[in-house]
Enzyme design. Structure first.
Site: not given
Ligand code: ASP
Length: 342
Positions: A209, A239, A260-261, A263
């Site tokens: 992300t 997410g 980011t992480g 979600g």
């Molecule tokens: N946070 C995003 C999600 O869960 C994924 C990501 O951070 O790449 O959709």
């Protein structure tokens, strides 16, 4: 006698006028220098957190990522330095990352279970607390621009799926065929995720992300986030990225945050809002609040990932509980940082 009196009066008037002019020039100079001392700008971005480590990523790949992060952060900073708004800087910076196949946003987004790309994005204005977001869209080239349109030109905060795309058509937003987002490496990642016996590589375990937080010369903070979500997601899963308070939050009184992480965990902890709330209610610093949420609360419930954030004074935080996070910043002194690993 009369003539010398007249001469003296004219002389006095002239001196008075000259003093007045000098005063007004020096006032405006000091005002200007006071303003420029106050006019701080700062910007921070991420391109996803994950298990990337030095020995698993080729030097060539590292260079590619660093060059793209550099291009994006430099663009955003130049907009701010030239007097542009944080709203403009965040969108243009994220557009560069969305257009790059390196990141999980726009072109290069991950595939869902059914084998196509569904995109989410959100943006928030810290001055007004206005926000806009889109989820599950499949034909908009730059989802962050549509999130902005939802904020600026609709009565809503979050639009999804086909309705969001209908709205996009009314706003002169660039549309593309779904195939535009597809890249061979993400397709391979989907196949590995669906084949339970496949060996996953570092790219499968990274969240790609993208996000940006900027502070402009007027003290306005804007945060934005754009993503393809998580590989192999199903049932129109959404997410944290388009959820205001989880993936994105901004408040001029405290800070701006982009996450980011994993979600689901970020939604459950309302990560971005919690960081702002701790600053507001407990008077903690941005760094303390970010560390509390990302290094303590998130792992406690099994979540991983990170955030980038900046506060109203231009202090920058980049905190993550994974081995790496693609990240870059240019701080209030103009100092640039670009990093991938811990
Ligand atoms: N946070 C995003 C999600 O869960 C994924 C990501 O951070 O790449 O959709």
């Amino acid at each position: 006698m009369k003539r010398s009196l007249l001469f003296s009066l004219v002389l006095l008037a002239f001196i008075g006028l000259a003093c007045q002019q000098e005063k007004s020039v020096s006032d405006s100079v000091s005002e200007k220098s006071e303003n420029s001392a106050e006019e701080i700008v700062a910007i921070v971005i991420h391109g996803g957190a994950g298990v990337m480590s030095r020995d698993r990523m080729s030097e060539e790949k590292q260079k590619e990522y660093i060059a793209k992060l550099d291009e994006a952060i430099s663009k955003g900073h130049s907009i701010l330095r030239d007097g542009g708004t944080a709203m403009e800087a965040v969108q243009r910076t994220i557009n560069i990352l969305e257009d790059s196949p390196l990141f999980n946003a726009g072109k290069g987004a991950v595939f869902n279970h059914e084998g196509y790309n569904e995109l989410d994005a959100s943006i928030m204005d810290g001055q007004t607390l206005n926000a806009g977001a889109v989820a599950g869209i499949t034909n908009v080239k730059n989802p962050i621009n549509l999130a902005y349109e939802v904020m600026a030109n609709s009565d809503h905060v979050l639009l999804s799926g086909s309705g969001a795309q209908e709205f996009a058509k009314t706003r002169n937003i660039e549309m593309v065929d779904t195939s535009y987002f597809a890249t061979p490496s993400r397709l391979e990642a989907l196949k590995r995720a669906q084949n339970k016996t496949a060996l996953l590589n570092w790219e499968d375990k990274k969240f790609g992300t993208v996000g940006c937080v900027a502070l402009d010369k007027d003290g306005n903070i804007v945060a934005g986030t754009s993503t393809g979500g998580m590989t192999n997601k199903r049932w129109n899963r959404i997410g944290d990225s388009p959820i205001i308070g989880a993936g994105t939050y901004a408040n001029n009184a405290t800070c701006g945050v982009s996450s980011t992480g994993w979600g689901e965990y970020f939604i459950r902890l309302a990560v971005a809002h919690d960081i702002s709330a701790q600053m507001l209610y407990k008077n903690t610093s941005l760094q303390e609040a970010a560390e509390d949420v990302i290094l303590k609360k998130l792992p406690e419930i099994g979540g991983d990932g990170g955030i980038v954030a900046l506060d109203k004074d231009g202090n920058i935080s980049m905190v993550f509980n994974t081995p790496g996070m693609f990240r870059a910043s240019i701080d209030k002194n103009g100092e640039k940082t670009i990093k991938i690993f811990k």
